[in-house]
Design an enzyme around this catalytic site. Structure first.
Site, PDB file in Angstrom:
ATOM      1  CG  HIS A 166      42.569  56.706  21.152  1.00  0.00           C
ATOM      2  ND1 HIS A 166      41.827  57.722  20.632  1.00  0.00           N
ATOM      3  CD2 HIS A 166      43.857  56.973  20.865  1.00  0.00           C
ATOM      4  CE1 HIS A 166      42.637  58.595  20.046  1.00  0.00           C
ATOM      5  NE2 HIS A 166      43.878  58.159  20.170  1.00  0.00           N
ATOM      6  CG  ASP A 177      38.504  55.872  20.628  1.00  0.00           C
ATOM      7  OD1 ASP A 177      38.070  56.827  21.297  1.00  0.00           O
ATOM      8  OD2 ASP A 177      39.501  55.960  19.872  1.00  0.00           O
ATOM      9  CG  ASP A 201      45.232  66.646  13.581  1.00  0.00           C
ATOM     10  OD1 ASP A 201      46.362  66.255  13.249  1.00  0.00           O
ATOM     11  OD2 ASP A 201      44.795  66.524  14.739  1.00  0.00           O
ATOM     12  CG  ASP A 225      44.926  61.989  13.503  1.00  0.00           C
ATOM     13  OD1 ASP A 225      43.747  62.277  13.789  1.00  0.00           O
ATOM     14  OD2 ASP A 225      45.827  61.932  14.360  1.00  0.00           O
TER      15      ASP A 225
HETATM   16  C1  3MF Z   1      48.241  63.407  18.284  1.00  0.00           C
HETATM   17  C2  3MF Z   1      47.668  62.533  17.300  1.00  0.00           C
HETATM   18  C3  3MF Z   1      46.707  61.522  17.780  1.00  0.00           C
HETATM   19  C4  3MF Z   1      47.190  60.141  17.600  1.00  0.00           C
HETATM   20  C5  3MF Z   1      46.169  59.177  18.078  1.00  0.00           C
HETATM   21  C6  3MF Z   1      46.625  57.760  17.906  1.00  0.00           C
HETATM   22  C7  3MF Z   1      44.511  62.418  17.666  1.00  0.00           C
HETATM   23  O1  3MF Z   1      48.846  64.489  17.738  1.00  0.00           O
HETATM   24  O2  3MF Z   1      47.938  62.669  16.122  1.00  0.00           O
HETATM   25  O3  3MF Z   1      45.521  61.670  17.038  1.00  0.00           O
HETATM   26  O4  3MF Z   1      47.430  59.897  16.250  1.00  0.00           O
HETATM   27  O5  3MF Z   1      45.938  59.461  19.401  1.00  0.00           O
HETATM   28  O6  3MF Z   1      47.681  57.462  18.724  1.00  0.00           O
HETATM   29 MG    MG Z   2      47.809  61.167  14.687  1.00  0.00          MG
END
Ligand code: 3MF
Ligand code: MG
Length: 344
Positions: A49, A52, A250, A283
Site C-alpha cells: 500500500h 506501507d 483470506d 493475499d
Molecule cells: C481486501 C483485500 C486487500 C487488498 C489490498 C490491496 C488486504 O479485501 O483483499 O488486501 O488486496 O488492500 O489493494
Molecule cells: Mg486482496
C-alpha cells in the site's frame, strides 16, 4: 517451465491478528524485519500500500515522500527483492468515509485523486509500473445514497486521470462484491474490464483477481481468471481461499477446496501467466489462533500448495482428458480429475 513462477505478498500478510472483535494477539514486526523473511519463505516480490512504503504520507511533502520511497527502494535492493505493485489506501482517511472516487463530496473526490497521484509517484520511486486499485468504499450501504450511474462515470474519470498523469503506469482493478460496503460498484472481473474499455487506454487497465473475492461474488475464480486472460488483462492475482459466503477470510491457498485451487493453477500455467513478469501474488492472513513464532507458515504453505498443484496440472494426462471431452464423458472426466488429485 518449472520454476518460472515468482511469488509475492504484502507486509500486511504478516500481522498482529486484530479483528473487528478483538485486539492484537501477536507483537508487531518491523517492516525491515518482515523484508528479511521474504527470501527465506521463497518470495521475490513485495506488494505495497502507498503508506506501507511511506507511513503517514498525508503529513509529508513531496520531497519527504520521495526520500522515504528511495530509502525503501534501497532496503528492497539490499534484500534482492522487487516491488510488485503499490495500491492507494483509500479506506482509512476521514475523507474516504463515503468512498474516494465516488464520494458525493467533490473535496473528498479530489483528495482521492491527489492521493492516487502520490501513490503513482511512490510506485515509480520503487521501480514498479503497477498500481492496484482495491475500490474498498466505492459502493453503498443504502442504495439511494449515491447515484450508481454517476459512480461508474467517476471511476472511469479517476482512472483516466491516473493514465494521463503517468504514461507508463498500468492499473489493476481488484474487484470485490462486498465488505466493507453492502454493495460495491465494481464487484466482478466483468465490471472491471467493462470499466477498462471505457478508459482512454484500455490496454493499461486490467485486473487483480483475488480468489476469495470471486467466491464471495458466487463465481469460480479460475473462470474469472480465464475471462481476464482472454482479454489479455490479468495483470496480477491474489491467491487465497474462502470457506463459503461469510467475511473475507483470506485463508491459505487451497486450504478449503483443493480442486478449485488446482483449476486456478492450471489455467494460469496453461496460458503462460508469469511470462510477462506477472507475479503469483498471495493475499493470505495468519489465523488469529496462530502463535507468533509460526505466524508466517500460511505464506510458505500457500506457495508449497501452488507448486504441488502445478506439478499435478503438468502431469495430468491431457490425452485422456481430450478423449473424454471428445466422447462427452464428463462423469469419467470428473473421476479422472479426482483420481489425479487423490493420487498426487
Ligand atoms: C481486501 C483485500 C486487500 C487488498 C489490498 C490491496 C488486504 O479485501 O483483499 O488486501 O488486496 O488492500 O489493494
Ligand atoms: Mg486482496
Amino acid at each position: 517451465m518449472a520454476g518460472q513462477f515468482r511469488f509475492s505478498f504484502g507486509p500486511w500478510n504478516i500481522h498482529e491478528g486484530a479483528d473487528p472483535f478483538g485486539p492484537p494477539v501477536r507483537d508487531s514486526i518491523t517492516f525491515a524485519k518482515k523484508l528479511k523473511l521474504y527470501k527465506q519463505l521463497g518470495f521475490d516480490g513485495v506488494q505495497f500500500h502507498d503508506d506501507d512504503a511511506v507511513p503517514d504520507l498525508n503529513d509529508l511533502g513531496p520531497d519527504q515522500i520521495a526520500a522515504k520511497a528511495k530509502e525503501v527502494r534501497s532496503l528492497l535492493d539490499g534484500e534482492g527483492l522487487v516491488a510488485e505493485f503499490v495500491a492507494p489506501r483509500l479506506w482509512e482517511d476521514p475523507r474516504t468515509i463515503d468512498g474516494g472516487y465516488t464520494s458525493n463530496d467533490p473535496a473528498c473526490r479530489e483528495y482521492a485523486r491527489r492521493r492516487t497521484r502520490t501513490c503513482i509517484d511512490i510506485a515509480r520511486a520503487l521501480d514498479t509500473k503497477l498500481v492496484v486499485l482495491w475500490l474498498a468504499r466505492e459502493g453503498t450501504y443504502i442504495r439511494e445514497a449515491k447515484d450508481s450511474k454517476a459512480a461508474a462515470d467517476r471511476i472511469v474519470e479517476a482512472i483516466d486521470d491516473m493514465l494521463a498523469y503517468d504514461p507508463d503506469i498500468r492499473i489493476a482493478i481488484e474487484p470485490k462484491p462486498n465488505e466493507p460496503m453492502d454493495q460495491a460498484y465494481i464487484p466482478t472481473t466483468g465490471h472491471a474490464l467493462a470499466v477498462s474499455h471505457r478508459t482512454s487506454d484500455p490496454a493499461r487497465v486490467g485486473v487483480n483477481i483475488e480468489t476469495a473475492h470471486a467466491i464471495l461474488a458466487g463465481l469460480d475464480p479460475s473462470d474469472e481468471m480465464g475471462f481476464a486472460l482472454s482479454f489479455g488483462r490479468l495483470f496480477t492475482v491474489h491467491l487465497n481461499d474462502q470457506n463459503g459466503l461469510k467475511f473475507d477470510e483470506d485463508k491459505a491457498f487451497g486450504s478449503v477446496d483443493l480442486r478449485r485451487a488446482f483449476n486456478q493453477v492450471r489455467i494460469l500455467d496453461a496460458y503462460d501467466y508469469g511470462t510477462q513478469g506477472e507475479f503469483v501474488g498471495l493475499d493470505v492472513k495468519a489465523l488469529r489462533t496462530q502463535k507468533a513464532d509460526r505466524a508466517t507458515a500460511h505464506l510458505a504453505n500457500s506457495r508449497t500448495i501452488f507448486l504441488r498443484l502445478l506439478d499435478l496440472a503438468r502431469s495430468l494426462d491431457t490425452k485422456k482428458v481430450d478423449a473424454l471431452i471428445a466422447q462427452r464423458d464428463y462423469e469419467q472426466l470428473d473421476m479422472l480429475i479426482l483420481d489425479h488429485l487423490l493420487a498426487g
